[in-house]
Design an enzyme around this catalytic site. Structure first.
Site, PDB file in Angstrom:
ATOM      1  N   TYR A 145     -11.077   0.219  -0.993  1.00 45.32           N
ATOM      2  CA  TYR A 145     -11.641   1.338  -1.753  1.00 45.32           C
ATOM      3  C   TYR A 145     -10.605   2.428  -2.019  1.00 45.32           C
ATOM      4  O   TYR A 145     -10.697   3.153  -3.000  1.00 45.32           O
ATOM      5  CB  TYR A 145     -12.797   1.983  -0.971  1.00 45.32           C
ATOM      6  CG  TYR A 145     -14.144   1.363  -1.171  1.00 45.32           C
ATOM      7  CD1 TYR A 145     -14.381   0.037  -0.873  1.00 45.32           C
ATOM      8  CD2 TYR A 145     -15.198   2.134  -1.659  1.00 45.32           C
ATOM      9  CE1 TYR A 145     -15.631  -0.512  -1.046  1.00 45.32           C
ATOM     10  CE2 TYR A 145     -16.457   1.590  -1.836  1.00 45.32           C
ATOM     11  CZ  TYR A 145     -16.665   0.261  -1.527  1.00 45.32           C
ATOM     12  OH  TYR A 145     -17.903  -0.268  -1.700  1.00 45.32           O
ATOM     13  N   ASP A 222     -17.369 -14.847   5.375  1.00 46.76           N
ATOM     14  CA  ASP A 222     -18.158 -15.846   4.629  1.00 46.76           C
ATOM     15  C   ASP A 222     -19.249 -16.416   5.533  1.00 46.76           C
ATOM     16  O   ASP A 222     -20.420 -16.527   5.150  1.00 46.76           O
ATOM     17  CB  ASP A 222     -17.267 -16.941   4.022  1.00 46.76           C
ATOM     18  CG  ASP A 222     -16.171 -17.430   4.953  1.00 46.76           C
ATOM     19  OD1 ASP A 222     -16.042 -16.893   6.083  1.00 46.76           O
ATOM     20  OD2 ASP A 222     -15.440 -18.359   4.570  1.00 46.76           O
TER      21      ASP A 222
HETATM   22  C1  IPM Z   1     -22.765   2.597  -0.753  1.00 46.11           C
HETATM   23  C2  IPM Z   1     -22.551   2.607  -2.243  1.00 46.11           C
HETATM   24  C3  IPM Z   1     -21.194   3.233  -2.538  1.00 46.11           C
HETATM   25  C4  IPM Z   1     -20.137   2.372  -1.885  1.00 46.11           C
HETATM   26  C5  IPM Z   1     -20.901   3.457  -4.025  1.00 46.11           C
HETATM   27  C6  IPM Z   1     -21.963   4.282  -4.699  1.00 46.11           C
HETATM   28  C7  IPM Z   1     -19.526   4.043  -4.244  1.00 46.11           C
HETATM   29  O1  IPM Z   1     -22.659   1.343  -2.778  1.00 46.11           O
HETATM   30  O2  IPM Z   1     -22.727   3.683  -0.136  1.00 46.11           O
HETATM   31  O3  IPM Z   1     -22.987   1.520  -0.198  1.00 46.11           O
HETATM   32  O4  IPM Z   1     -19.696   1.363  -2.449  1.00 46.11           O
HETATM   33  O5  IPM Z   1     -19.704   2.723  -0.780  1.00 46.11           O
END
Ligand code: IPM
Ligand code: MN
Length: 360
Positions: A145, A222
């Protein structure tokens, strides 16, 4: 009785976020009427709403509001307008990611607990999902991320980075919680392929060596995705990275009956944020059909974590009562669904009317 004054930053965000938070505030109002606590509510902008009004998915003002509050309640972020247009480089989700990063909310806990009354709502065999009770510990401030991203016309990359320090921090939290639960942790990774996963495994093994009262096992992502629907009762704490945790939590919601029921808390060393696991569900916005329970159970977790067990217990009891009586939204009650606000109203009066029942 200890009275609390708590400053709460409320970030309603997008889609159904605002309307479900209205129900959570009703529940807080009931708690404050019953126990005398004062909840000081301050609203801030995030997500597409913030882009619309301020040109940015989150502003300094919102970050400062969050930092100066005792805790944060978030609705949801996301808007199909942006999902369907990958060329936009300002996106609602960036607001949430920046908030998680700036507040160092590295540890995201997502409890997965099935309700007997809802066993028949879930599409999986009742015998498989009965008495499921585990917690996903998802790392929230690193991994794919947050690594470098790049793209050209025909190529792109997202780098997944982890350092030992952050793995150690979330792992220690999982060990602490394991000690209060079944003393069992399952690390979910892809150590047969990924370098980051091998670092996770090595780090968790070192901690396991020093904490031998906790049983730790290791499973590839998986296989874990399959085991979650095959034999979910084998799990008590699932510890995993940012991306795997995101995916597994949506999958696990199927066991409970609806993504709309899942609460979560994210915390670091100084701050905490409570939000439902579900997203902005824009198709339902303004229709008064969204399930507010994910957010309301998050509020209950919040009170519990701040040391207010009775208050938290009352909310949980009211939630279970609403589920048992079928005072629920259409995601879990297709035959005779209630509206979002009717669920909130029921919980409000359920919390206030049952003064005589003994609280355990
Ligand atoms: C979550 C959501 C978020 C994530 C999005 C909205 C960025 O899906 O909190 O699970 O991917 O972390
Ligand atoms: Mn998600």
């Amino acid at each position: 009785m200890k009275i609390m004054v708590m400053k709460i930053a409320i970030l309603p965000g997008d889609g159904i976020g605002p309307e479900i938070l209205v129900q959570s505030l009703k529940v807080l109002k009931a708690i404050s009427l019953k126990f005398g606590h004062k909840f000081l509510i301050y609203k801030g902008l995030i997500g597409a709403e913030s882009i619309k009004k301020k040109g940015l998915p989150i502003t300094k003002e919102t970050i400062n509001l969050c930092k100066s509050s005792d805790t944060i309640l978030l609705g949801a972020v996301g808007d199909p307008l942006y999902d369907n247009d990958p060329t936009r480089n300002i996106r609602p989700e960036q607001g949430l990611l920046e908030l998680r990063k700036k507040l160092c909310l590295y540890c995201n806990m997502r409890p997965i607990k099935t309700y007997n009354k809802l066993l028949k709502v879930a599409p999986i065999k009742q015998a498989v999902i009965k008495n499921v009770n585990f917690v996903i510990f998802r790392e929230l401030t690193s991994g794919i991320y947050f690594g470098n991203k790049w793209r050209s016309k025909y190529e792109a990359y997202d780098i997944c980075t982890y350092n030992k320090h952050i793995i150690k921090k979330i792992a220690m939290k999982a060990f602490e919680t394991a000690r209060k639960r079944k003393k069992k942790i399952t690390l979910v990774d892809k150590a047969n392929v990924l370098e980051t996963s091998r670092l996770w495994r090595e780090t968790v093994k070192e901690i396991a060596q020093e904490n031998q009262d906790i049983k730790v096992d290791y499973i590839f992502i998986d296989n874990a995705s399959m085991q979650i629907v095959l034999q979910p009762r084998q799990f008590d704490i699932l510890l995993t990275d940012n991306m795997f945790g995101d995916i597994l939590s949506d999958e696990a919601s199927v066991l409970v009956g609806s993504l709309g029921l899942l609460p979560s808390v994210s915390f670091g060393n100084h701050y905490s944020l409570y939000e439902p696991v579900h997203g902005s569900f824009t198709q339902a916005k303004g229709k008064n059909i969204a399930n507010p329970l994910g957010s309301i159970i998050s509020v209950s977790l919040m009170l519990e974590n701040f040391g207010f067990q009775k208050e938290s217990f009352l909310i949980n009891r009211a939630v279970t009562e609403s589920i048992n009586l079928g005072i629920t939204t259409k995601d879990i009650n297709t035959k005779n669904p209630c509206t979002t606000s009717a669920v909130g109203d029921f919980l409000f009066s359920s919390i206030l009317n049952k003064r005589k029942r003994r609280i355990r």
